[in-house]
Design a protein around this motif. Sequence first.
Motif, PDB file in Angstrom:
ATOM      1  N   ALA A 179       1.185  -1.120  -0.252  1.00  0.00           N
ATOM      2  CA  ALA A 179      -0.045   0.022  -0.052  1.00  0.00           C
ATOM      3  C   ALA A 179       0.933   1.407   0.105  1.00  0.00           C
ATOM      4  O   ALA A 179       1.533   1.505   0.795  1.00  0.00           O
ATOM      5  N   ILE A 180       0.430   1.904  -1.137  1.00  0.00           N
ATOM      6  CA  ILE A 180       1.173   3.213  -0.853  1.00  0.00           C
ATOM      7  C   ILE A 180       0.541   4.414  -0.565  1.00  0.00           C
ATOM      8  O   ILE A 180      -0.315   4.910  -1.492  1.00  0.00           O
ATOM      9  N   ARG A 181       1.452   5.392   0.078  1.00  0.00           N
ATOM     10  CA  ARG A 181       0.561   6.923   0.622  1.00  0.00           C
ATOM     11  C   ARG A 181       1.253   7.804   0.163  1.00  0.00           C
ATOM     12  O   ARG A 181       1.828   7.745  -0.256  1.00  0.00           O
ATOM     13  N   ILE A 182       0.517   9.138  -0.678  1.00  0.00           N
ATOM     14  CA  ILE A 182      -0.037   9.516  -1.501  1.00  0.00           C
ATOM     15  C   ILE A 182      -0.567  10.470  -0.942  1.00  0.00           C
ATOM     16  O   ILE A 182      -1.521  10.895  -0.120  1.00  0.00           O
ATOM     17  N   VAL A 183       0.899  11.801  -0.829  1.00  0.00           N
ATOM     18  CA  VAL A 183       0.606  13.374   0.004  1.00  0.00           C
ATOM     19  C   VAL A 183       0.130  13.645  -1.429  1.00  0.00           C
ATOM     20  O   VAL A 183       1.317  14.075  -2.144  1.00  0.00           O
ATOM     21  N   GLU A 184      -0.478  14.721  -1.826  1.00  0.00           N
ATOM     22  CA  GLU A 184      -0.752  15.801  -2.592  1.00  0.00           C
ATOM     23  C   GLU A 184      -1.270  16.656  -2.390  1.00  0.00           C
ATOM     24  O   GLU A 184      -2.711  17.212  -1.359  1.00  0.00           O
ATOM     25  N   ILE A 185      -0.933  17.750  -3.320  1.00  0.00           N
ATOM     26  CA  ILE A 185      -1.589  19.527  -3.166  1.00  0.00           C
ATOM     27  C   ILE A 185      -1.821  20.001  -4.088  1.00  0.00           C
ATOM     28  O   ILE A 185      -1.401  19.397  -5.144  1.00  0.00           O
ATOM     29  N   GLU A 186      -3.312  20.294  -4.033  1.00  0.00           N
ATOM     30  CA  GLU A 186      -3.689  20.938  -4.173  1.00  0.00           C
ATOM     31  C   GLU A 186      -2.835  21.829  -5.442  1.00  0.00           C
ATOM     32  O   GLU A 186      -2.031  22.695  -5.949  1.00  0.00           O
ATOM     33  N   ASP A 187      -3.280  20.839  -7.226  1.00  0.00           N
ATOM     34  CA  ASP A 187      -2.669  21.904  -7.782  1.00  0.00           C
ATOM     35  C   ASP A 187      -1.059  22.168  -8.284  1.00  0.00           C
ATOM     36  O   ASP A 187      -0.276  22.910  -8.625  1.00  0.00           O
ATOM     37  N   THR A 188      -0.157  21.044  -7.735  1.00  0.00           N
ATOM     38  CA  THR A 188       0.897  21.697  -7.146  1.00  0.00           C
ATOM     39  C   THR A 188       2.258  20.672  -6.847  1.00  0.00           C
ATOM     40  O   THR A 188       3.076  20.760  -7.665  1.00  0.00           O
ATOM     41  N   ASP A 189       1.838  18.991  -6.381  1.00  0.00           N
ATOM     42  CA  ASP A 189       2.423  18.369  -5.922  1.00  0.00           C
ATOM     43  C   ASP A 189       1.458  17.206  -5.854  1.00  0.00           C
ATOM     44  O   ASP A 189       0.789  17.086  -5.368  1.00  0.00           O
ATOM     45  N   MET A 190       2.153  16.049  -6.138  1.00  0.00           N
ATOM     46  CA  MET A 190       2.020  14.344  -5.667  1.00  0.00           C
ATOM     47  C   MET A 190       3.052  13.648  -5.598  1.00  0.00           C
ATOM     48  O   MET A 190       4.347  13.779  -6.311  1.00  0.00           O
ATOM     49  N   CYS A 191       3.311  13.811  -4.079  1.00  0.00           N
ATOM     50  CA  CYS A 191       3.985  12.970  -3.805  1.00  0.00           C
ATOM     51  C   CYS A 191       3.937  11.288  -2.753  1.00  0.00           C
ATOM     52  O   CYS A 191       2.820  11.086  -2.660  1.00  0.00           O
ATOM     53  N   ALA A 192       4.793  10.014  -3.022  1.00  0.00           N
ATOM     54  CA  ALA A 192       4.532   9.399  -1.673  1.00  0.00           C
ATOM     55  C   ALA A 192       5.032   9.762  -0.397  1.00  0.00           C
ATOM     56  O   ALA A 192       6.894   9.712  -0.997  1.00  0.00           O
ATOM     57  N   CYS A 193       4.465   9.013   0.429  1.00  0.00           N
ATOM     58  CA  CYS A 193       5.088   9.725   1.788  1.00  0.00           C
ATOM     59  C   CYS A 193       4.053   9.428   2.870  1.00  0.00           C
ATOM     60  O   CYS A 193       3.338   9.327   2.973  1.00  0.00           O
ATOM     61  N   CYS A 194       4.707   8.760   3.348  1.00  0.00           N
ATOM     62  CA  CYS A 194       3.996   8.454   5.078  1.00  0.00           C
ATOM     63  C   CYS A 194       4.082   8.891   5.914  1.00  0.00           C
ATOM     64  O   CYS A 194       3.265   8.144   6.711  1.00  0.00           O
ATOM     65  N   ALA A 195       4.283  10.209   6.415  1.00  0.00           N
ATOM     66  CA  ALA A 195       4.206  11.135   7.626  1.00  0.00           C
ATOM     67  C   ALA A 195       2.784  12.147   7.627  1.00  0.00           C
ATOM     68  O   ALA A 195       2.452  12.593   6.244  1.00  0.00           O
ATOM     69  N   PRO A 196       3.207  12.469   8.386  1.00  0.00           N
ATOM     70  CA  PRO A 196       1.853  13.678   8.869  1.00  0.00           C
ATOM     71  C   PRO A 196       2.265  14.945   7.891  1.00  0.00           C
ATOM     72  O   PRO A 196       3.410  15.707   8.139  1.00  0.00           O
ATOM     73  N   HIS A 197       1.160  15.750   7.664  1.00  0.00           N
ATOM     74  CA  HIS A 197       1.331  17.096   6.392  1.00  0.00           C
ATOM     75  C   HIS A 197       0.242  17.548   7.439  1.00  0.00           C
ATOM     76  O   HIS A 197      -0.805  17.522   7.754  1.00  0.00           O
ATOM     77  N   VAL A 198       0.334  19.556   7.083  1.00  0.00           N
ATOM     78  CA  VAL A 198      -1.030  19.953   7.440  1.00  0.00           C
ATOM     79  C   VAL A 198      -2.128  20.067   6.410  1.00  0.00           C
ATOM     80  O   VAL A 198      -1.313  19.561   5.255  1.00  0.00           O
ATOM     81  N   ASN A 199      -2.973  20.904   6.979  1.00  0.00           N
ATOM     82  CA  ASN A 199      -4.399  20.335   6.011  1.00  0.00           C
ATOM     83  C   ASN A 199      -3.830  21.583   4.723  1.00  0.00           C
ATOM     84  O   ASN A 199      -5.227  20.510   3.629  1.00  0.00           O
ATOM     85  N   GLU A 200      -3.403  22.736   4.986  1.00  0.00           N
ATOM     86  CA  GLU A 200      -3.656  23.349   4.124  1.00  0.00           C
ATOM     87  C   GLU A 200      -2.442  23.604   4.144  1.00  0.00           C
ATOM     88  O   GLU A 200      -1.758  24.611   5.576  1.00  0.00           O
TER      89      GLU A 200
END
Length: 383
Positions: A179-200
């Motif tokens: 299972a691969i976790r994707i962190v997507e930033i609206e109109d900016t980036d998409m990256c595989a990452c396991c860490a917690p991130h901001v909501n906005e």
Amino acid sequence: MTEKLYDIDSHLKEFDATVIDSYPQADGFFTILDRTAFFPEGGGQASDIGTLGDARVYDVQIKDGIIYHYTTKQFQKGQQVTGVIDWLRRFDYMQQHSGEHIISGVAHRLFGCENVGFHLGSDIVTLDFDKMLSREQILQIETEANEQIFLNRKFSAYYPDQETLKTLNYRSKKELEGAIRIVEIEDTDMCACCAPHVNEAAEIGIIKLLDSEKLRGGVRIEMKCGRRTIADYNERYKNCAEISAMLCVKQGEIAEAVKKQQTIIGELKYQIGGLKRRIIDDLSRNFQTNDAVSVVFQEGFDIKELQLSADALHKKVGGIRAVFSGSESEFCFAVCGQAELLDNWFKEFKSRLTVRGGGRGGMVQGTVLNTKEEILGVINELD
């Protein structure tokens, strides 16, 4: 398998859980829970810390799907506990890591750079890109990244199914399995990452790219985000204010004022160099002795000037000529003499005092950590 609450809600500060197991290890205890908001070390980010009941959680690691909490006490199996995250640390790390994602996404879009290294330290963040970037390009990336913050781009994290994953154009430093976790930033980036991130993006505050250096055909950039950026600015402002006060100029005029000071200092150094050369000439011209060994103490001489002085005295009268400069119990020195005689003399000199240094070809130099009286006493004994 422990439920990863940090995957569900990165802003969860406190949670309740049941102890599955708890047992001693080398420097404390391993505690395994049925659910946790503590992020285990991974993805270039250190683990969360905090408390579990009345115990301190000082590290969290994941191995073979099991999350191990390093705690300062042992718990009973089945015990109900409350975990509390060190939120200031967690939020700081989220600001830095989320800022790194924006920077990496912008660098990839603008210049085709791949992020090949990332380290989130307690003070500084470093990003490694596979292409060399000029300072102008780095500033362009920084400007564009902060624009994404001003636009308050939304962050989302999810585990797509395998079919959906095949359709996503996401960044990843290495091949991933399972299972691969994707962190997507609206109109900016998409990256595989396991860490917690901001909501906005607004939670990041601001991004500042600092120093950079060449690294294996690419570039390493130092970065700070959020509160770290404000603290860094405050420290730099304080330093600039002190410098502007010392130079009696406005802060915006510091660079030009420093250039003027450097010019003045250069002219003074040239004048002082001329005066010192005259002192060396006068010293050798007036020097007379029948002693086999002599010593001169001269204030304000650097090692090069000491070497010139010792050489001039030796050429004038021969023998072993030593010149020292320093104060209290630390002196620089240079000694000139016939090579074989000087080597034997210097071995004895070093054996009796605290000396660092050496040389060859009739010249030795270094430092001695003794008083003037101690130095003279030894030299008189060796004469």
